[in-house]
Design an enzyme around this catalytic site. Sequence first.
Site, mmCIF file in Angstrom:
data_model
loop_
_atom_site.group_PDB
_atom_site.id
_atom_site.type_symbol
_atom_site.label_atom_id
_atom_site.label_comp_id
_atom_site.label_asym_id
_atom_site.label_seq_id
_atom_site.Cartn_x
_atom_site.Cartn_y
_atom_site.Cartn_z
ATOM 1 N N TYR A 284 0.034 -0.027 16.257
ATOM 2 C CA TYR A 284 0.779 -1.190 15.769
ATOM 3 C C TYR A 284 2.162 -0.848 15.236
ATOM 4 O O TYR A 284 2.994 -1.741 15.074
ATOM 5 C CB TYR A 284 -0.028 -1.920 14.679
ATOM 6 C CG TYR A 284 -1.103 -2.817 15.232
ATOM 7 C CD1 TYR A 284 -0.847 -4.159 15.520
ATOM 8 C CD2 TYR A 284 -2.375 -2.331 15.474
ATOM 9 C CE1 TYR A 284 -1.832 -4.981 16.031
ATOM 10 C CE2 TYR A 284 -3.378 -3.147 15.985
ATOM 11 C CZ TYR A 284 -3.102 -4.469 16.262
ATOM 12 O OH TYR A 284 -4.084 -5.286 16.770
ATOM 13 N N ASP B 114 -10.897 -1.895 12.584
ATOM 14 C CA ASP B 114 -11.451 -1.005 13.606
ATOM 15 C C ASP B 114 -10.383 -0.318 14.453
ATOM 16 O O ASP B 114 -10.708 0.481 15.318
ATOM 17 C CB ASP B 114 -12.402 -1.782 14.519
ATOM 18 C CG ASP B 114 -11.674 -2.805 15.372
ATOM 19 O OD1 ASP B 114 -10.674 -3.371 14.907
ATOM 20 O OD2 ASP B 114 -12.113 -3.051 16.509
#
Length: 441
Positions: A264, A172
């Site tokens: 990330y 997600d």
Amino acid sequence: MKKQRLVVVGGGSTYTIGMIMSLIEEKAHFPLKSITFYDTSAERQEKIAKAAEVILKDKYPELESFHYTTDKEEAFTNMDFAFVQIRTGGLAMREKDEQIPLRHGVVGQETCGPGGMAYGLRSIGDMIEVVNDIRHYAPDAWILNYTNPAAIVAEALRREFPEDTKILNICDMPAAIMVSYAKILGKEIWDLVPEYFGLNHFGWFTDIFDKEGNRLTDDIKNAITKEGFLPEDSEIVNDPSWIKTFKQVETMLHDFPDYLPNTYLQYYLYPGDMTAKEDISNTRARQVINGREKRVHELSDTLTANQTTEGADLEVDIHGCYMIRVAASLAYNTRDTFIVIVENNGIISNMPSDAMVEVPAALSSDGPKPFAVGEIPRFNKGLMEGQLAFEQLVVDGYYENSYNKLLQALTLNRTVVDAPTARAVLDDLIEANEGYWPELR
């Protein structure tokens, strides 16, 4: 529309209450006949399930059945969809995943670097067991897996179940980022059409359009560089750690302005900075234990005690809504576009065909139909190839019980690089994960 029978695997997760609220929000798109929670921990699940019962009674009275169980046959027989969200070892092991690398001066994070490897090696066996159990009782059910670390888990499931076309791995995080893009643009996430490529937690938005075909990418870039970037998903909007994470997008965009990065990537592009900002006594796992877990458990106890949702702080989150819209597209053949994890097979033409890549795909009743990406630039390709080698070596290490393959994996990973450090971290992780990892030789 046929009403679906859904099983939430990992019903005791602290994300499950948000998932229930999302199922209620999205019931027009994905109507349900029944919801079943399945977990291996009866105690952990019961706390969440009793609260869910109250929510569903108040907000989903037309639901025909809700129950929770630790019995596989009871959970999986005759189901249509499984949403899988397991965490082998729980938050206690996540804390070790984060602390051990930090003791050696490298990134401590649950899905990236050594922590991701540790978590992945714990997850693989349990995920294989879950899939086998589901297939025994429900051979035709859809399995939507969002168990972390998704890249390593997806690679293992690709090898273990090569012919199973009804397993879909999904994350997600691209959706959580797109919610923030939508806020910048004054739109809803469902108004946006993304172009994206990468590996899980390791990718880039190359373009963002609206449904009318207008390119919005430069508007987003300009807004981020001039005004900053903040999380908007209800689950993370007020979280100091996530606020810092989204702030780092500005730095990544300044240094590498071609594409909009997945958040990330900060761990791989700036590992020194990411390590320096962490507090080994207050890792992200500890923050979750003292924050979200405590809040969700207190909310659950209050709901159960009061037997009403009146006055309760209940919010819908994108984590659940995105998963549900994915399921709806598969169930009702709407062919909507979502970013999912699939085997490459030429989608990114200059990456290996067996790579599990994260790309947009139209989702139909016979599975994902990925859109071709073509060749990607040398810089992104180089980063991805190193990360892919790490992920595949971790899975090699699992199947071959190979210490050497895991040492190679950590040495390749951009958060580690140094071979002696990789060995020291690996040795400590082996000790901490006794009983969870395969016996290494």
